[in-house]
Each structure stands twice: as structure tokens, then as C-alpha cells.
Design a protein around this motif. Structure first.
Motif, PDB file in Angstrom:
ATOM      1  N   ALA A  26      21.749   4.621   6.954  1.00  0.00           N
ATOM      2  CA  ALA A  26      20.359   3.498   7.412  1.00  0.00           C
ATOM      3  C   ALA A  26      19.941   3.703   8.494  1.00  0.00           C
ATOM      4  N   LYS A  27      20.581   4.087   9.668  1.00  0.00           N
ATOM      5  CA  LYS A  27      20.147   4.259  10.988  1.00  0.00           C
ATOM      6  C   LYS A  27      19.451   5.497  11.367  1.00  0.00           C
ATOM      7  N   HIS A  28      19.886   6.538  10.609  1.00  0.00           N
ATOM      8  CA  HIS A  28      19.423   7.906  11.422  1.00  0.00           C
ATOM      9  C   HIS A  28      19.094   8.929  10.075  1.00  0.00           C
ATOM     10  N   GLY A  29      19.058   8.477   8.783  1.00  0.00           N
ATOM     11  CA  GLY A  29      18.690   9.342   7.801  1.00  0.00           C
ATOM     12  C   GLY A  29      19.882  10.107   7.370  1.00  0.00           C
ATOM     13  N   PRO A  30      19.617  11.359   6.530  1.00  0.00           N
ATOM     14  CA  PRO A  30      20.733  12.165   5.926  1.00  0.00           C
ATOM     15  C   PRO A  30      21.653  12.803   7.170  1.00  0.00           C
ATOM     16  N   LEU A  31      22.906  13.028   6.921  1.00  0.00           N
ATOM     17  CA  LEU A  31      23.980  13.393   7.645  1.00  0.00           C
ATOM     18  C   LEU A  31      24.576  14.546   7.341  1.00  0.00           C
ATOM     19  N   MET A  32      25.188  15.207   8.513  1.00  0.00           N
ATOM     20  CA  MET A  32      25.846  16.204   8.070  1.00  0.00           C
ATOM     21  C   MET A  32      27.192  16.138   8.988  1.00  0.00           C
ATOM     22  N   PHE A  33      28.353  16.860   8.682  1.00  0.00           N
ATOM     23  CA  PHE A  33      29.666  16.915   9.523  1.00  0.00           C
ATOM     24  C   PHE A  33      29.822  18.239   9.963  1.00  0.00           C
TER      25      PHE A  33
END
Length: 128
Positions: A26-33
Motif C-alpha cells: 500500500a505504501k510502496h507498490g508491488p514488492l519483491m524479495f
């Protein structure tokens, strides 16, 4: 005729990890690890905005958590390829460059060794 073995999932997440991922998305958009296996911050799973961490040729895509890719460095994968990884959340401070930094909790990996049958299925699928 024998049944085709089910290929085990190599990376899972707990409900707590899902909640933190939703908050960060919600804060940063799509994620990755990415988990490098290096010292200090590298020994923890690092969460980045998708596309802001350059994945290398030796990095291994273990799977996706929903739509979120989870990569591990190739050398670290060689040590962990026989384990199921579960992304969880524990109290603490995230890695310096990881998006969980400053949230009061951090991502954490729990693991279990795959059974002999699971390892055979992963090998037959070319996953290890």
C-alpha cells in the motif's frame, strides 16, 4: 501406473507476513524479495519495491508469494535447496535497505528440510 509426484512449494508465507506485505504494498507498490545469504542484513530476506533490486544471472526464483517474486542468490540456494522456506514476521528492525525497516517488525525465514520424496519430486522437475 504411479501418480506423478506433486512438486513441493519452495517458499511459503505466514498470515503475519501477508499482512506486512499488504501494508508495504500500500505504501510502496508491488514488492519483491531477495535473500543473499551474506552477513548482516544479507542473512535476512530483504523486501524491495519490485524492479529496484537488480536480480543477477545466478539468482534463483524460488517462487511467488501471491504476485510477489522471492529470489535467492545462487550460492545460498545451493545450501538451502533441500529446504522449504516460510516467510514470517518477528519483532525487530528490518535490514537497512529493506522496506520492513522502521515497521517495528521484520521479515524472518523459518525452514524445514524436505522429505526424501519431496526432494525426488523437486529433482525430477529440475528445481534442484
Amino acid at each position: 501406473m504411479s501418480a506423478t509426484p506433486t512438486i513441493p512449494i519452495q517458499v511459503l508465507r505466514t498470515p503475519a507476513a501477508s499482512v506486512l506485505m499488504e501494508k508495504l504494498e500500500a505504501k510502496h507498490g508491488p514488492l519483491m524479495f531477495h535473500q543473499s545469504g551474506g552477513c548482516c542484513d544479507g542473512s535476512s530476506p530483504m523486501c524491495y519495491p519490485r524492479g529496484e533490486f537488480l536480480v543477477g544471472d545466478q539468482d534463483v526464483l524460488l517462487g511467488t508469494l501471491g504476485e510477489t517474486p522471492f529470489y535467492m542468490s545462487g550460492p545460498q540456494f545451493e545450501y538451502w535447496k533441500h529446504t522449504e522456506l516460510t516467510l514470517d514476521v518477528v519483532p525487530g528492525r528490518g535490514g537497512m535497505f529493506s522496506l520492513d525497516n522502521g515497521e517495528g517488525v521484520r521479515f524472518h525465514i523459518r525452514s524445514r528440510v524436505f522429505t526424501d520424496d519431496e526432494i525426488a519430486a523437486l529433482r525430477s522437475a529440475g528445481r534442484i
